[in-house]
Design an enzyme around this catalytic site. Sequence first.
Site, PDB file in Angstrom:
ATOM      1  N   CYS A 125     -23.067  75.016  17.669  1.00 10.21           N
ATOM      2  CA  CYS A 125     -23.258  74.833  18.964  1.00 10.21           C
ATOM      3  C   CYS A 125     -22.881  76.119  19.887  1.00 10.21           C
ATOM      4  O   CYS A 125     -23.772  76.260  21.183  1.00 10.21           O
ATOM      5  CB  CYS A 125     -22.267  73.778  20.201  1.00 10.21           C
ATOM      6  SG  CYS A 125     -22.482  72.092  19.122  1.00 10.21           S
ATOM      7  N   HIS A 264     -21.734  75.565  27.837  1.00 12.25           N
ATOM      8  CA  HIS A 264     -22.688  74.825  26.747  1.00 12.25           C
ATOM      9  C   HIS A 264     -21.992  73.375  27.554  1.00 12.25           C
ATOM     10  O   HIS A 264     -21.554  73.692  27.951  1.00 12.25           O
ATOM     11  CB  HIS A 264     -21.370  74.574  25.316  1.00 12.25           C
ATOM     12  CG  HIS A 264     -21.774  74.169  24.370  1.00 12.25           C
ATOM     13  ND1 HIS A 264     -23.118  73.419  24.165  1.00 12.25           N
ATOM     14  CD2 HIS A 264     -21.292  73.433  23.837  1.00 12.25           C
ATOM     15  CE1 HIS A 264     -22.906  72.146  23.074  1.00 12.25           C
ATOM     16  NE2 HIS A 264     -21.433  71.882  22.987  1.00 12.25           N
ATOM     17  N   ASN A 294     -25.563  66.548  24.461  1.00  9.09           N
ATOM     18  CA  ASN A 294     -24.910  67.667  24.259  1.00  9.09           C
ATOM     19  C   ASN A 294     -26.162  68.399  23.573  1.00  9.09           C
ATOM     20  O   ASN A 294     -26.273  67.484  22.610  1.00  9.09           O
ATOM     21  CB  ASN A 294     -23.636  67.477  23.124  1.00  9.09           C
ATOM     22  CG  ASN A 294     -23.642  68.747  22.534  1.00  9.09           C
ATOM     23  OD1 ASN A 294     -24.400  70.077  22.004  1.00  9.09           O
ATOM     24  ND2 ASN A 294     -22.008  68.826  21.926  1.00  9.09           N
TER      25      ASN A 294
HETATM   26  O1  UT7 Z   1     -20.395  71.179  21.063  1.00 13.15           O
HETATM   27  C1  UT7 Z   1     -18.127  70.781  20.907  1.00 13.15           C
HETATM   28  C2  UT7 Z   1     -18.689  69.353  19.916  1.00 13.15           C
HETATM   29  N1  UT7 Z   1     -17.857  68.465  21.004  1.00 13.15           N
HETATM   30  C3  UT7 Z   1     -17.430  67.868  21.932  1.00 13.15           C
HETATM   31  O2  UT7 Z   1     -17.792  68.168  22.895  1.00 13.15           O
HETATM   32  C4  UT7 Z   1     -16.426  66.511  22.430  1.00 13.15           C
HETATM   33  C5  UT7 Z   1     -15.195  67.572  23.075  1.00 13.15           C
HETATM   34  N2  UT7 Z   1     -14.478  66.227  22.813  1.00 13.15           N
HETATM   35  C6  UT7 Z   1     -14.952  65.246  24.089  1.00 13.15           C
HETATM   36  O3  UT7 Z   1     -16.032  65.384  24.531  1.00 13.15           O
HETATM   37  C7  UT7 Z   1     -13.773  64.325  23.855  1.00 13.15           C
HETATM   38  O4  UT7 Z   1     -13.278  64.048  23.280  1.00 13.15           O
HETATM   39  C8  UT7 Z   1     -14.650  62.919  23.686  1.00 13.15           C
HETATM   40  C9  UT7 Z   1     -15.658  62.301  24.906  1.00 13.15           C
HETATM   41  C10 UT7 Z   1     -15.460  62.411  22.617  1.00 13.15           C
HETATM   42  C11 UT7 Z   1     -13.453  61.619  23.663  1.00 13.15           C
HETATM   43  O5  UT7 Z   1     -13.246  61.413  24.675  1.00 13.15           O
HETATM   44  P1  UT7 Z   1     -11.042  60.749  25.466  1.00 13.15           P
HETATM   45  O6  UT7 Z   1     -10.588  61.465  26.562  1.00 13.15           O
HETATM   46  O7  UT7 Z   1     -10.821  62.107  24.556  1.00 13.15           O
HETATM   47  O8  UT7 Z   1     -11.008  59.487  24.843  1.00 13.15           O
HETATM   48  P2  UT7 Z   1     -10.623  59.564  23.240  1.00 13.15           P
HETATM   49  O9  UT7 Z   1     -11.160  59.762  22.545  1.00 13.15           O
HETATM   50  O10 UT7 Z   1      -8.901  59.399  23.933  1.00 13.15           O
HETATM   51  O11 UT7 Z   1     -10.708  57.537  23.958  1.00 13.15           O
HETATM   52  C12 UT7 Z   1     -10.207  57.021  24.802  1.00 13.15           C
HETATM   53  C13 UT7 Z   1     -10.328  55.885  24.119  1.00 13.15           C
HETATM   54  C14 UT7 Z   1     -10.993  54.734  23.184  1.00 13.15           C
HETATM   55  O12 UT7 Z   1     -10.338  53.835  22.461  1.00 13.15           O
HETATM   56  P3  UT7 Z   1      -8.191  53.448  23.408  1.00 13.15           P
HETATM   57  O13 UT7 Z   1      -7.372  53.577  21.423  1.00 13.15           O
HETATM   58  O14 UT7 Z   1      -7.505  53.860  23.833  1.00 13.15           O
HETATM   59  O15 UT7 Z   1      -7.980  52.212  23.375  1.00 13.15           O
HETATM   60  C15 UT7 Z   1     -11.173  55.120  22.553  1.00 13.15           C
HETATM   61  O16 UT7 Z   1     -11.812  53.735  21.559  1.00 13.15           O
HETATM   62  O17 UT7 Z   1     -12.282  55.433  24.779  1.00 13.15           O
HETATM   63  C16 UT7 Z   1     -12.412  54.897  23.272  1.00 13.15           C
HETATM   64  N3  UT7 Z   1     -14.081  55.010  23.350  1.00 13.15           N
HETATM   65  C17 UT7 Z   1     -15.287  54.324  24.343  1.00 13.15           C
HETATM   66  N4  UT7 Z   1     -15.020  53.465  24.487  1.00 13.15           N
HETATM   67  C18 UT7 Z   1     -15.785  53.170  25.307  1.00 13.15           C
HETATM   68  C19 UT7 Z   1     -14.465  56.141  22.614  1.00 13.15           C
HETATM   69  N5  UT7 Z   1     -15.754  56.518  22.458  1.00 13.15           N
HETATM   70  C20 UT7 Z   1     -15.841  55.447  23.293  1.00 13.15           C
HETATM   71  C21 UT7 Z   1     -17.333  54.841  24.095  1.00 13.15           C
HETATM   72  N6  UT7 Z   1     -17.120  53.783  25.176  1.00 13.15           N
HETATM   73  N7  UT7 Z   1     -18.669  55.073  23.792  1.00 13.15           N
END
Ligand code: UT7
Length: 337
Positions: A125, A264, A294
């Site tokens: 990225c 970004h 993204n």
């Molecule tokens: O260019 C660099 C590339 N990468 C990035 O920029 C990604 C950086 N990270 C992020 O943007 C965030 O960490 C995410 C958007 C990927 C995730 O957000 P988060 O607030 O860190 O959520 P999490 O991973 O802690 O997940 C929270 C909950 C989980 O459920 P439980 O375990 O709390 O029951 C996940 O299973 O959300 C669940 N979850 C979803 N629910 C609905 C994860 N993905 C999804 C989804 N829809 N698509």
Amino acid sequence: MRRSTPPRRSRSSTRIGVRGLGMYVPPKVLTNVDLEKMVDTNDEWIRTRTGICERRVAEPGTASSDLAYKAAQEALTQAELDPKDVELLIVATTTPDMLFPSTSCLVQERLGASSAVCFDLSAACSGSIFAIITAQQYLLTGRYRNALVVGAEVLSSFIDWTDRSTCVLFGDGAGACVLAPVRRGGILATDMGSDGSAAQLLYMPGGGSKHPPSHASVDQRLHFLRMNGTEIFKLAVRRMANSAKRVVKAAKLDPREVDCFIPHQANTRIIEAVAKWADLPMEKVYMNLQRYGNTSAASNLIALYEAVRDGVIQRDDHVVMVAFGAGLTWGSLLLQW
Ligand code: UT7
């Protein structure tokens, strides 16, 4: 083509600036509601956790070079530069058409940029920021008189469409710019960094020399992007904020003198945290991730294109661009428009 002309010395006061911009995104829109039918997710979760509402997805068979070519054409037209006169062509991409030849050589052929020296740049990225800074160095030495930089991705080919934690985040697209010496404005400061110790936080294990394609690698789904989102989130905030601060300081500016901040386009919450850490007010932050998700190496250039097109960036404005990606890699630049 190999370019073997002797270096042309430029004056030390010369600055490199943007002469033309281009972008292209495929027409097909994939909304959050569409994704609800594919994986266990919902529009509300995606909007509140990421800020993304929809993204563009290329039709099967469309390659990064196809998107890159269209963005590059527009940038050359804006810059009034004949493709034959392009001297350096860098394509930043994580999703090249194939392992070799470079996507930049394929774009060269399509454009008819027969005089250009071409190579790809792999910085995920951060690719477009790394490529702009790389091109700037060649232009400052006088080695080349102009450069075409393209960030292009067809991430949809490498996304695991059964993995809700990643498939909602990414989109396809391309952005391009023509760089050349300028009389006023231009790039005032740059910053780049890398940290290979965190390589396993965001990677695609299969398809390279370590895990070449095989039935087993396909069965193990090694040819898809894998990410530890939470760790990437934390590191992205810290690295981008510090990098943005460094270029503002290096340009001897106060954060209040920054007119437009182009981060970004990964996640609204990451961007808000970066802006806060770097003392850049949110009203100066440009975001279009709600429409594109993204787009990795294309993201900063697409955002710059739209900010200029929409009049958000005006002549003489101070613009900070900052990126973060797999590697890890991060980089930023401060330019006066
Ligand atoms: O260019 C660099 C590339 N990468 C990035 O920029 C990604 C950086 N990270 C992020 O943007 C965030 O960490 C995410 C958007 C990927 C995730 O957000 P988060 O607030 O860190 O959520 P999490 O991973 O802690 O997940 C929270 C909950 C989980 O459920 P439980 O375990 O709390 O029951 C996940 O299973 O959300 C669940 N979850 C979803 N629910 C609905 C994860 N993905 C999804 C989804 N829809 N698509």
